[in-house]
Design an enzyme around this catalytic site. Sequence first.
Site, mmCIF file in Angstrom:
data_model
loop_
_atom_site.group_PDB
_atom_site.id
_atom_site.type_symbol
_atom_site.label_atom_id
_atom_site.label_comp_id
_atom_site.label_asym_id
_atom_site.label_seq_id
_atom_site.Cartn_x
_atom_site.Cartn_y
_atom_site.Cartn_z
ATOM 1 N N TYR A 111 70.339 73.211 64.906
ATOM 2 C CA TYR A 111 69.782 71.845 64.834
ATOM 3 C C TYR A 111 68.476 71.776 65.631
ATOM 4 O O TYR A 111 67.459 71.284 65.129
ATOM 5 C CB TYR A 111 70.788 70.832 65.387
ATOM 6 C CG TYR A 111 70.249 69.408 65.446
ATOM 7 C CD1 TYR A 111 70.121 68.654 64.287
ATOM 8 C CD2 TYR A 111 69.854 68.842 66.654
ATOM 9 C CE1 TYR A 111 69.622 67.362 64.326
ATOM 10 C CE2 TYR A 111 69.351 67.543 66.705
ATOM 11 C CZ TYR A 111 69.236 66.805 65.547
ATOM 12 O OH TYR A 111 68.728 65.526 65.591
ATOM 13 N N ASP A 127 69.872 63.283 46.925
ATOM 14 C CA ASP A 127 70.489 64.181 47.903
ATOM 15 C C ASP A 127 69.418 65.190 48.309
ATOM 16 O O ASP A 127 69.037 66.058 47.511
ATOM 17 C CB ASP A 127 71.706 64.885 47.280
ATOM 18 C CG ASP A 127 72.372 65.831 48.277
ATOM 19 O OD1 ASP A 127 71.747 66.179 49.307
ATOM 20 O OD2 ASP A 127 73.521 66.228 48.016
ATOM 21 N N LYS A 146 64.467 71.035 64.518
ATOM 22 C CA LYS A 146 63.654 69.970 65.100
ATOM 23 C C LYS A 146 62.402 70.537 65.775
ATOM 24 O O LYS A 146 61.363 69.856 65.831
ATOM 25 C CB LYS A 146 64.496 69.136 66.067
ATOM 26 C CG LYS A 146 65.602 68.354 65.355
ATOM 27 C CD LYS A 146 65.044 67.456 64.258
ATOM 28 C CE LYS A 146 66.077 66.600 63.572
ATOM 29 N NZ LYS A 146 65.502 65.675 62.580
HETATM 30 N N1 LIG Z 1 71.026 59.766 66.627
HETATM 31 C C1 LIG Z 1 70.459 60.598 67.488
HETATM 32 O O1 LIG Z 1 70.922 60.771 68.635
HETATM 33 C C2 LIG Z 1 69.221 61.334 67.095
HETATM 34 C C3 LIG Z 1 68.500 62.010 68.096
HETATM 35 C C4 LIG Z 1 67.370 62.724 67.759
HETATM 36 C C5 LIG Z 1 66.957 62.744 66.427
HETATM 37 N N2 LIG Z 1 67.655 62.087 65.458
HETATM 38 C C6 LIG Z 1 67.187 62.184 64.062
HETATM 39 O O2 LIG Z 1 67.067 60.894 63.516
HETATM 40 C C7 LIG Z 1 67.113 60.992 62.088
HETATM 41 C C8 LIG Z 1 68.001 59.867 61.551
HETATM 42 O O3 LIG Z 1 69.325 60.086 61.973
HETATM 43 P P1 LIG Z 1 70.266 58.930 62.536
HETATM 44 O O4 LIG Z 1 70.505 59.217 63.960
HETATM 45 O O5 LIG Z 1 69.726 57.618 62.138
HETATM 46 O O6 LIG Z 1 71.640 59.291 61.789
HETATM 47 P P2 LIG Z 1 72.415 58.598 60.592
HETATM 48 O O7 LIG Z 1 72.748 57.192 60.897
HETATM 49 O O8 LIG Z 1 73.521 59.550 60.272
HETATM 50 O O9 LIG Z 1 71.340 58.574 59.409
HETATM 51 C C9 LIG Z 1 71.035 59.708 58.641
HETATM 52 C C10 LIG Z 1 70.404 59.231 57.351
HETATM 53 O O10 LIG Z 1 70.069 60.391 56.570
HETATM 54 C C11 LIG Z 1 70.678 60.253 55.294
HETATM 55 N N3 LIG Z 1 71.089 61.549 54.790
HETATM 56 C C12 LIG Z 1 71.989 62.399 55.346
HETATM 57 N N4 LIG Z 1 72.146 63.459 54.549
HETATM 58 C C13 LIG Z 1 71.351 63.274 53.462
HETATM 59 C C14 LIG Z 1 71.088 63.997 52.281
HETATM 60 N N5 LIG Z 1 71.719 65.160 52.026
HETATM 61 N N6 LIG Z 1 70.205 63.505 51.387
HETATM 62 C C15 LIG Z 1 69.589 62.318 51.616
HETATM 63 N N7 LIG Z 1 69.788 61.588 52.717
HETATM 64 C C16 LIG Z 1 70.669 62.051 53.629
HETATM 65 C C17 LIG Z 1 71.887 59.344 55.482
HETATM 66 O O11 LIG Z 1 72.188 58.611 54.305
HETATM 67 P P3 LIG Z 1 73.293 58.996 53.187
HETATM 68 O O12 LIG Z 1 74.531 59.443 53.889
HETATM 69 O O13 LIG Z 1 73.419 57.710 52.426
HETATM 70 O O14 LIG Z 1 72.660 60.069 52.367
HETATM 71 C C18 LIG Z 1 71.335 58.377 56.522
HETATM 72 O O15 LIG Z 1 70.603 57.359 55.901
HETATM 73 C C19 LIG Z 1 67.622 62.405 61.775
HETATM 74 O O16 LIG Z 1 66.534 63.222 61.375
HETATM 75 C C20 LIG Z 1 68.160 62.885 63.111
HETATM 76 O O17 LIG Z 1 68.123 64.295 63.247
HETATM 77 C C21 LIG Z 1 68.782 61.381 65.765
#
Ligand SMILES: NC(=O)c1ccc[n+]([C@@H]2O[C@H](COP(=O)([O-])OP(=O)(O)OC[C@H]3O[C@@H](n4cnc5c(N)ncnc54)[C@H](OP(=O)(O)O)[C@@H]3O)[C@@H](O)[C@H]2O)c1
Length: 258
Positions: free
Chosen positions: A151, A60, A155
């Site tokens: 947020y 975590d 970033k």
């Molecule tokens: N989706 C978008 O539109 C978007 C846009 C810009 C940037 N991003 C960035 O992309 C990155 C990946 O996000 P995503 O879009 O792929 O979302 P996601 O599907 O929700 O993935 C987030 C990942 O982070 C893990 N995570 C969350 N909280 C955690 C914690 N406390 N400890 C360890 N792991 C944790 C989750 O796994 P567990 O729940 O198993 O821990 C999951 O594997 C993030 O940094 C996000 O800010 C996303």
Amino acid sequence: MSPKTLITGASSGIGAVYADRLARRGHDLVLVARDQARLDTLARDLHARTGIAVEVLRADLTDDADIARVADRLREDGDISMLINNAGAGLGGLVADQQASDIARLIALNTTAVTLLAHAAATRFSRQGSGTIVTIGSVVGLVPEFANTVYGATKAFVLFLSQGLSVELAPRGVRVQAVLPAATRTELWDRAGADLSGLPPMMEAADLVDAALAGLDAGEAVTIPALGDAGLWDAYQKAREAMLPEFANTRPAARYLG
Ligand SMILES: NC(=O)c1ccc[n+]([C@@H]2O[C@H](COP(=O)([O-])OP(=O)(O)OC[C@H]3O[C@@H](n4cnc5c(N)ncnc54)[C@H](OP(=O)(O)O)[C@@H]3O)[C@@H](O)[C@H]2O)c1
């Protein structure tokens, strides 16, 4: 020997696609997230499909002891040559309506963990004279007008961290890339409590990661997959750099003098 990559947030979304793509490139993997069952399933699938070695490291990344455990792994496992610093979360609503505890957790995950893991990797990679650190930021960090303030601030921090590390570590043979996704179809929106009926059009996570890896292969320090005109980013950097000589002024600007 196969390259080995540690990916945070590998259990879903962008991180899971990185796991798939790097496995196909022959990387052994260390997958980090909280959901052990999901990571185990992904690890079995990747091993079965590609034959790579995959290890699951449940953590975590809002927890200091867990962050330290992952950082120790990065410091001590000399086979790991790449960190994908991807785990992150969103937080809906305006700052005045958010809970302080949610803000603190977001900052821990999106900035503290990212920084301490990058530090651990930077320490060993710079000693070894090689390695790659990829950090997932967001275009939201460039757009205060979105009013997704905390947020976006995390970033913006991540972009600066990555750009600064690139300046510091390039002379030591370490590659550093910031990836700035725009809206991407993952679980992040649901987890952040967004109204799923009102979401914007989105890029697919697979397209995002393929573009990010193309940017990495091309040697980019900052990759913005949705940005059609790369010249806009270059112009933005030039406008910033044009201010730098002024920062050496030792007197306030004339407009502030009475
Ligand atoms: N989706 C978008 O539109 C978007 C846009 C810009 C940037 N991003 C960035 O992309 C990155 C990946 O996000 P995503 O879009 O792929 O979302 P996601 O599907 O929700 O993935 C987030 C990942 O982070 C893990 N995570 C969350 N909280 C955690 C914690 N406390 N400890 C360890 N792991 C944790 C989750 O796994 P567990 O729940 O198993 O821990 C999951 O594997 C993030 O940094 C996000 O800010 C996303």
